[in-house]
Design an enzyme around this catalytic site. Structure first.
Site, PDB file in Angstrom:
ATOM      1  N   LYS A 152      -2.839   0.431 -25.095  1.00 39.71           N
ATOM      2  CA  LYS A 152      -3.262   0.342 -26.499  1.00 39.71           C
ATOM      3  C   LYS A 152      -1.997   0.412 -27.365  1.00 39.71           C
ATOM      4  O   LYS A 152      -1.183  -0.499 -27.308  1.00 39.71           O
ATOM      5  CB  LYS A 152      -4.288   1.429 -26.799  1.00 39.71           C
ATOM      6  CG  LYS A 152      -5.562   1.281 -25.934  1.00 39.71           C
ATOM      7  CD  LYS A 152      -6.615   2.305 -26.275  1.00 39.71           C
ATOM      8  CE  LYS A 152      -7.913   2.065 -25.535  1.00 39.71           C
ATOM      9  NZ  LYS A 152      -8.049   2.861 -24.312  1.00 39.71           N
ATOM     10  N   GLU A 187      -0.521   4.867  -0.450  1.00 46.24           N
ATOM     11  CA  GLU A 187      -1.296   6.091  -0.676  1.00 46.24           C
ATOM     12  C   GLU A 187      -0.396   7.312  -0.551  1.00 46.24           C
ATOM     13  O   GLU A 187       0.434   7.388   0.363  1.00 46.24           O
ATOM     14  CB  GLU A 187      -2.431   6.222   0.354  1.00 46.24           C
ATOM     15  CG  GLU A 187      -3.737   5.641  -0.132  1.00 46.24           C
ATOM     16  CD  GLU A 187      -4.043   4.333   0.542  1.00 46.24           C
ATOM     17  OE1 GLU A 187      -3.078   3.626   0.902  1.00 46.24           O
ATOM     18  OE2 GLU A 187      -5.247   4.023   0.700  1.00 46.24           O
ATOM     19  N   ASP A 202      -7.428  13.731 -25.063  1.00 39.42           N
ATOM     20  CA  ASP A 202      -7.426  12.334 -24.620  1.00 39.42           C
ATOM     21  C   ASP A 202      -6.846  11.524 -25.777  1.00 39.42           C
ATOM     22  O   ASP A 202      -7.483  11.365 -26.823  1.00 39.42           O
ATOM     23  CB  ASP A 202      -8.868  11.900 -24.307  1.00 39.42           C
ATOM     24  CG  ASP A 202      -8.957  10.440 -23.878  1.00 39.42           C
ATOM     25  OD1 ASP A 202      -8.018   9.668 -24.129  1.00 39.42           O
ATOM     26  OD2 ASP A 202      -9.998  10.064 -23.290  1.00 39.42           O
ATOM     27  N   THR A 259      -4.376   6.115 -21.985  1.00 41.43           N
ATOM     28  CA  THR A 259      -4.234   4.796 -21.373  1.00 41.43           C
ATOM     29  C   THR A 259      -2.889   4.241 -21.819  1.00 41.43           C
ATOM     30  O   THR A 259      -2.254   4.762 -22.739  1.00 41.43           O
ATOM     31  CB  THR A 259      -5.375   3.847 -21.785  1.00 41.43           C
ATOM     32  OG1 THR A 259      -5.506   3.862 -23.207  1.00 41.43           O
ATOM     33  CG2 THR A 259      -6.679   4.239 -21.141  1.00 41.43           C
ATOM     34  N   ARG A 296      -2.692  -2.548 -18.491  1.00 44.46           N
ATOM     35  CA  ARG A 296      -3.883  -1.703 -18.352  1.00 44.46           C
ATOM     36  C   ARG A 296      -3.602  -0.625 -17.326  1.00 44.46           C
ATOM     37  O   ARG A 296      -3.253  -0.922 -16.186  1.00 44.46           O
ATOM     38  CB  ARG A 296      -5.089  -2.526 -17.848  1.00 44.46           C
ATOM     39  CG  ARG A 296      -5.399  -3.785 -18.600  1.00 44.46           C
ATOM     40  CD  ARG A 296      -5.894  -3.500 -19.973  1.00 44.46           C
ATOM     41  NE  ARG A 296      -7.212  -2.961 -19.981  1.00 44.46           N
ATOM     42  CZ  ARG A 296      -8.209  -3.466 -20.712  1.00 44.46           C
ATOM     43  NH1 ARG A 296      -8.030  -4.561 -21.424  1.00 44.46           N
ATOM     44  NH2 ARG A 296      -9.379  -2.889 -20.720  1.00 44.46           N
ATOM     45  N   TYR A 298       0.849  -1.205   0.000  1.00 46.13           N
ATOM     46  CA  TYR A 298       0.000   0.000   0.000  1.00 46.13           C
ATOM     47  C   TYR A 298       0.874   1.240   0.000  1.00 46.13           C
ATOM     48  O   TYR A 298       1.873   1.294   0.721  1.00 46.13           O
ATOM     49  CB  TYR A 298      -0.924   0.022   1.229  1.00 46.13           C
ATOM     50  CG  TYR A 298      -2.355  -0.310   0.840  1.00 46.13           C
ATOM     51  CD1 TYR A 298      -3.049   0.520  -0.035  1.00 46.13           C
ATOM     52  CD2 TYR A 298      -2.989  -1.437   1.329  1.00 46.13           C
ATOM     53  CE1 TYR A 298      -4.350   0.222  -0.419  1.00 46.13           C
ATOM     54  CE2 TYR A 298      -4.293  -1.748   0.951  1.00 46.13           C
ATOM     55  CZ  TYR A 298      -4.963  -0.910   0.077  1.00 46.13           C
ATOM     56  OH  TYR A 298      -6.232  -1.206  -0.307  1.00 46.13           O
TER      57      TYR A 298
HETATM   58  N1  DSN Z   1     -12.813   0.493 -24.699  1.00 45.78           N
HETATM   59  C1  DSN Z   1     -11.862   1.377 -25.341  1.00 45.78           C
HETATM   60  C2  DSN Z   1     -11.914   1.229 -26.816  1.00 45.78           C
HETATM   61  O1  DSN Z   1     -12.224   0.152 -27.249  1.00 45.78           O
HETATM   62  O2  DSN Z   1     -11.620   2.151 -27.544  1.00 45.78           O
HETATM   63  C3  DSN Z   1     -12.029   2.751 -24.908  1.00 45.78           C
HETATM   64  O3  DSN Z   1     -12.265   2.814 -23.559  1.00 45.78           O
END
Ligand code: DSN
Length: 438
Positions: free
Chosen positions: A229, A47, A200, A226, A235, A45
């Site tokens: 990707k 925080e 974003d 994120t 993730r 932990y």
């Molecule tokens: N679920 C993602 C996507 O497929 O683009 C976005 O959050």
């Protein structure tokens, strides 16, 4: 050993090896990332932030988070004097929520992209007056749409709308816009009306880091992304903000909306960020775009309606209505052929979100396997054949609303010789291009 779970993990590993991963938001990460994420760091932990924790025993953990933060800045060529970075958001949606919580008061206005045109749920989606997201309940949200003819962002219309709506936050990005975004123009519009501009770039992060697509950093006040990707990490998510906003964003993550950071994930993110410095990563990012363009070209030549006529990044969106089909039919038939895409809303959408009119495909994971234009031609050809086959085997549209519909349709495509023939060819291609480190 919990064989129930580990057998399923083995089966999923095989599925990932033997099928074409073409959902644009997915990717294969590195073995080192999987090891970091599965490490003892998950026991801790922590925080707070490095050197300001609410728990003891964090001297090593602090170094992990500092490494991740420094590497994040380096990966995007940012100066730590001008930019703050927070690597703790558990997901892209939480990263975005933390930004709203930091910069806005309840009732403030957000302007973001219309979801069916390619925006994202976390940008405050609501359906008419129905406030289906928490963000839409807290803030007042207006959506800008694509030009219905070109299916491109219409900056003049956005400017006009912003002048009337006067948002406090303007958001760009989403999940299905295949073209470059003019960040400079959007920032000018936002700043002219007194709004912050947040980009974003969840989908494009890896491509931006490698210079394969435009970067928003010169113009945006905040950039969220994120990490799993095109960036190829685990993730997770990162928030970059202009230095003067950093403290508010840090407080918004904790104590604002999150508790303990997931240091095992943050370590995995740090590993993935370090890889962005390699020539191999840059080549992967460039080739991903080349591959997406090649795939879009094959689909266009085959008569499909590729939204906006092509792509500038890793994703290709196809409107299936001119082919008299729907995303629902085609995505399931493609799965039967070993090609995993997702059904997706398209600009000027007329169908429901569960049965949308398009399919969305990405080339990032194929590129990780080493595939190039030759393979895109092959895959594009298979996709065309599947769409054609669906035209022959699909059930009438009105059956879409029936509960028994899926099993009926799946039964029909399960035994379909043409689809299973393509599946065999897909498996052969996959065996020639094994997933690295899996
Ligand atoms: N679920 C993602 C996507 O497929 O683009 C976005 O959050």
């Amino acid at each position: 050993m919990d064989s129930s779970i580990f057998d399923l993990i083995s089966q999923e590993t095989e599925r990932q090896k033997k099928t074409l991963m073409m959902i644009p938001s997915e990717n294969y990460t590195y073995d080192e990332v999987r090891r970091a994420v599965g490490s003892v760091l998950m026991h801790k932990y922590a925080e707070g932030y490095p050197n300001r924790r609410y728990y003891q025993g964090n001297k090593i953990i602090d170094q992990v988070e500092d490494l991740a933060r420094n590497r994040a800045l380096e990966a995007f060529g940012l100066d730590s004097k001008a930019w703050s970075v927070n690597v703790q958001p558990h997901s892209g949606s939480e990263a975005n929520l933390a930004v709203y919580n930091a910069l806005l008061d309840v009732g403030d206005r957000i302007m973001s992209m219309f979801l069916p045109d390619g925006g994202h749920l976390s940008h405050g989606w609501q359906v008419g007056d129905k406030k289906v997201t928490l963000v839409s309940k807290i803030y007042s949200v207006a959506f800008y749409k694509l030009n219905p003819e070109t299916r491109l962002l219409d900056y003049e219309a956005i400017e006009k709308q912003a002048e009337e709506f006067k948002p406090k936050l303007m958001i760009s990005g989403g999940t299905a816009y295949p073209r470059e975004i003019d960040y400079q123009r959007l920032a000018l519009i936002a700043h002219k009306v007194g709004a912050y501009f947040m980009a974003d770039v969840a989908h494009e992060a890896g491509l931006i880091s490698a210079g394969a697509v435009k970067s928003p950093f010169e113009f945006a006040d905040v950039v969220t992304m994120t990490t799993h990707k095109t960036l190829r990490g685990p993730r997770g998510a990162i928030i970059f903000s202009k230095k003067e906003l950093g403290e508010a964003i840090d407080s918004s993550i904790i104590p604002g909306i999150q508790g303990g950071p997931h240091l095992h994930t943050i370590a995995g993110i740090a590993v993935a960020l370090e890889k962005t410095k390699t020539d191999e990563f840059k080549k992967y990012a460039m080739q991903t775009v080349v591959n997406a363009r090649a795939l879009a070209g094959v689909l266009l030549d085959g008569g499909l309606d590729v939204v906006s006529g092509g792509t500038d990044k890793h994703l290709v969106l196809v409107d299936l209505r001119p082919s008299a089909s729907s995303g629902w039919f085609v995505a399931w038939a493609l799965e039967a052929a070993g090609i995993i895409v997702n059904r997706n809303a398209v600009p000027n959408e007329t169908a429901s979100p569960f049965y949308p009119s398009g399919i969305r495909m990405g080339t990032q994971a194929l590129t990780v396997r080493g595939m190039k234009e030759t393979e895109m031609k092959l895959i594009g050809g298979w996709i065309l054949k599947v769409v054609e086959r669906v035209g022959i085997v699909a059930l009438p549209e009105d059956k879409l609303q029936r509960n028994s519909y899926l099993s009926e349709f799946l039964k029909k495509i399960e035994g379909d010789k043409q689809l299973s023939g393509i599946k065999k060819e897909v498996e052969e291609l996959c065996s020639r291009f094994p997933v690295p480190e899996l």
